[in-house]
Write a protein that holds these residues in place. Structure first.
Motif, short mmCIF file in Angstrom:
data_model
loop_
_atom_site.label_atom_id
_atom_site.label_comp_id
_atom_site.label_asym_id
_atom_site.label_seq_id
_atom_site.Cartn_x
_atom_site.Cartn_y
_atom_site.Cartn_z
N VAL A 20 0.84 -1.21 0.00
CA VAL A 20 0.00 0.00 0.00
C VAL A 20 0.86 1.25 0.00
N ASP A 21 1.98 1.22 0.76
CA ASP A 21 2.87 2.37 0.76
C ASP A 21 3.49 2.60 -0.62
N LYS A 22 3.72 1.50 -1.34
CA LYS A 22 4.38 1.61 -2.65
C LYS A 22 3.41 1.97 -3.76
N HIS A 23 2.25 1.29 -3.82
CA HIS A 23 1.33 1.48 -4.94
C HIS A 23 0.07 2.26 -4.55
N GLY A 24 -0.25 2.36 -3.24
CA GLY A 24 -1.44 3.08 -2.80
C GLY A 24 -2.59 2.12 -2.53
N ALA A 25 -3.54 2.58 -1.66
CA ALA A 25 -4.71 1.77 -1.33
C ALA A 25 -5.63 1.68 -2.54
N GLY A 26 -6.17 0.45 -2.79
CA GLY A 26 -7.05 0.22 -3.94
C GLY A 26 -6.37 -0.46 -5.12
N LYS A 27 -5.04 -0.49 -5.17
CA LYS A 27 -4.27 -1.15 -6.24
C LYS A 27 -3.95 -2.59 -5.82
N TRP A 28 -5.01 -3.35 -5.53
CA TRP A 28 -4.79 -4.68 -4.98
C TRP A 28 -4.20 -5.66 -6.00
N ARG A 29 -4.67 -5.63 -7.21
CA ARG A 29 -4.10 -6.54 -8.25
C ARG A 29 -2.66 -6.18 -8.56
N THR A 30 -2.38 -4.89 -8.58
CA THR A 30 -0.99 -4.47 -8.84
C THR A 30 -0.07 -4.95 -7.72
N ILE A 31 -0.55 -4.89 -6.48
CA ILE A 31 0.26 -5.38 -5.34
C ILE A 31 0.48 -6.88 -5.44
N GLN A 32 -0.59 -7.62 -5.88
CA GLN A 32 -0.44 -9.08 -6.02
C GLN A 32 0.57 -9.44 -7.10
N LYS A 33 0.58 -8.70 -8.21
CA LYS A 33 1.48 -9.04 -9.32
C LYS A 33 2.90 -8.54 -9.09
N ASP A 34 3.11 -7.69 -8.12
CA ASP A 34 4.46 -7.18 -7.84
C ASP A 34 5.33 -8.32 -7.32
N PRO A 35 6.47 -8.59 -7.99
CA PRO A 35 7.32 -9.71 -7.55
C PRO A 35 7.83 -9.55 -6.12
N GLU A 36 7.87 -8.32 -5.62
CA GLU A 36 8.36 -8.10 -4.27
C GLU A 36 7.40 -8.64 -3.22
N PHE A 37 6.07 -8.65 -3.55
CA PHE A 37 5.06 -9.07 -2.57
C PHE A 37 4.30 -10.32 -3.01
N SER A 38 4.47 -10.77 -4.25
CA SER A 38 3.68 -11.91 -4.75
C SER A 38 3.99 -13.20 -3.99
N ARG A 39 5.21 -13.36 -3.50
CA ARG A 39 5.57 -14.57 -2.79
C ARG A 39 4.81 -14.68 -1.48
N CYS A 40 4.68 -13.57 -0.75
CA CYS A 40 3.98 -13.61 0.54
C CYS A 40 2.46 -13.61 0.37
N LEU A 41 1.96 -12.96 -0.69
CA LEU A 41 0.52 -12.80 -0.86
C LEU A 41 -0.03 -13.71 -1.94
N ALA A 42 0.65 -14.84 -2.21
CA ALA A 42 0.21 -15.72 -3.30
C ALA A 42 -1.12 -16.38 -2.99
N THR A 43 -1.40 -16.65 -1.72
CA THR A 43 -2.64 -17.35 -1.35
C THR A 43 -3.79 -16.40 -1.08
N ARG A 44 -3.58 -15.10 -1.27
CA ARG A 44 -4.61 -14.11 -0.98
C ARG A 44 -5.14 -13.50 -2.28
N SER A 45 -6.47 -13.27 -2.32
CA SER A 45 -7.08 -12.62 -3.47
C SER A 45 -7.12 -11.12 -3.25
N ASN A 46 -7.50 -10.42 -4.33
CA ASN A 46 -7.57 -8.97 -4.20
C ASN A 46 -8.65 -8.54 -3.19
N ILE A 47 -9.74 -9.34 -3.06
CA ILE A 47 -10.79 -9.03 -2.08
C ILE A 47 -10.25 -9.23 -0.66
N ASP A 48 -9.40 -10.30 -0.50
CA ASP A 48 -8.80 -10.51 0.82
C ASP A 48 -7.92 -9.33 1.22
#
Length: 274
Positions: A20-48
């Motif tokens: 959220v600090d990097k991309h902003g609140a509401g950019k949930w898909r962008t945060i999921q696709k970011d390689p920096e966070f995709s490993r930790c958030l792989a099991t979470r959906s954008n709604i989660d």
């Protein structure tokens, strides 16, 4: 039914905050696709991610409000001791950080008493007239029998008596207090002597006013009599005018009759006059 939800780990929460600090609140898909966070958030959906971020924001704001509630503002309340109890000192902080100690009993004694207390005291001393002075108890009883006073009036009376002594209004003797000698002297106003010249002017003025009133009354009587006479003459003149008018009407009738007789005689008619 779907897979049961797993509890968020501290690593996942940290990754969500960083995203959220990097991309902003509401950019949930962008945060999921970011390689920096995709490993930790792989099991979470954008709604989660959205729901978790909302819960984290609410919990953070609630904690801040609770902290505000737990730190109330300090209020300093004045402590008023009852009559007869020991004095309490109240410390109040100043702006510069130095605390000042106030003694409410001392402040109440040093405060100015109502001016009516001075009148009561002077009245009591003047009424009692003790040459050796009146004691505080006698003065207090005298005032309490005639006026309504507070419960701590005796202490206030003692302070007021000392103040009157310092102001040189009363004096302290062995047994108590009394008025100054100058206070017993009552100034009696000397009656003013009447000036004979003024008395003569007053009498002459009154005589002059009486004469003027009499002259005015006589003048008014003459004017009333004159107006009555003129009114009588006017009424007589009216009556005479009425008589003349009646005589003129009769004369006119006779002229008309004479004219008619002349015309008949000219025509040779015979007539008889009754």
């Amino acid at each position: 039914m779907g897979a049961p939800k797993q509890k968020w780990t501290a690593e996942e929460e940290e990754a969500l905050r960083a995203g959220v600090d990097k991309h902003g609140a509401g950019k949930w898909r962008t945060i999921q696709k970011d390689p920096e966070f995709s490993r930790c958030l792989a099991t979470r959906s954008n709604i989660d991610l959205k729901d978790k971020w909302r819960n984290m924001s609410i919990s953070a704001s609630g904690q801040g409000s609770r902290e505000k509630i737990r730190t109330p503002k300090a209020k300093v309340l004045p402590v008023i001791p009852p009559s007869g109890s020991q004095s309490l000192s109240v410390s109040a902080p100043h702006k510069d950080g130095v605390s000042a100690t106030a003694d409410p009993t001392k402040c109440s004694q040093e405060a100015k008493l109502p001016p009516r207390y001075t009148v009561m005291i002077m009245e009591a001393l003047a009424a009692m007239k003790e040459p050796n002075g009146s004691e505080i108890g006698a003065i207090c009883s005298f005032i309490e029998q005639r006026h309504e006073v507070p419960q701590n009036f005796r202490r206030l009376l003692s302070s007021k008596l000392r103040r009157l002594v310092s102001q040189n209004k009363i004096e302290r003797v062995q047994k108590g207090y009394r008025l100054k000698e100058s206070s017993f002297a009552i100034k009696t106003p000397t009656p003013k002597q009447k000036d004979p010249a003024n008395r003569g002017r007053v009498h002459s003025g009154s005589a002059y006013s009486i004469d003027s009133i009499e002259e005015a009354a006589i003048t008014a009587a003459y004017k009333i009599a004159d107006s009555e006479a003129k009114s009588f003459l006017a009424s007589e003149a009216v009556k005479e005018a009425e008589k003349i008018t009646k005589m003129a009407e009769e004369t006119q009738s006779l002229l008309l009759l004479a004219k008619e007789i002349f015309e008949r005689c000219a025509r040779g008619e015979a007539f008889t006059v009754a």
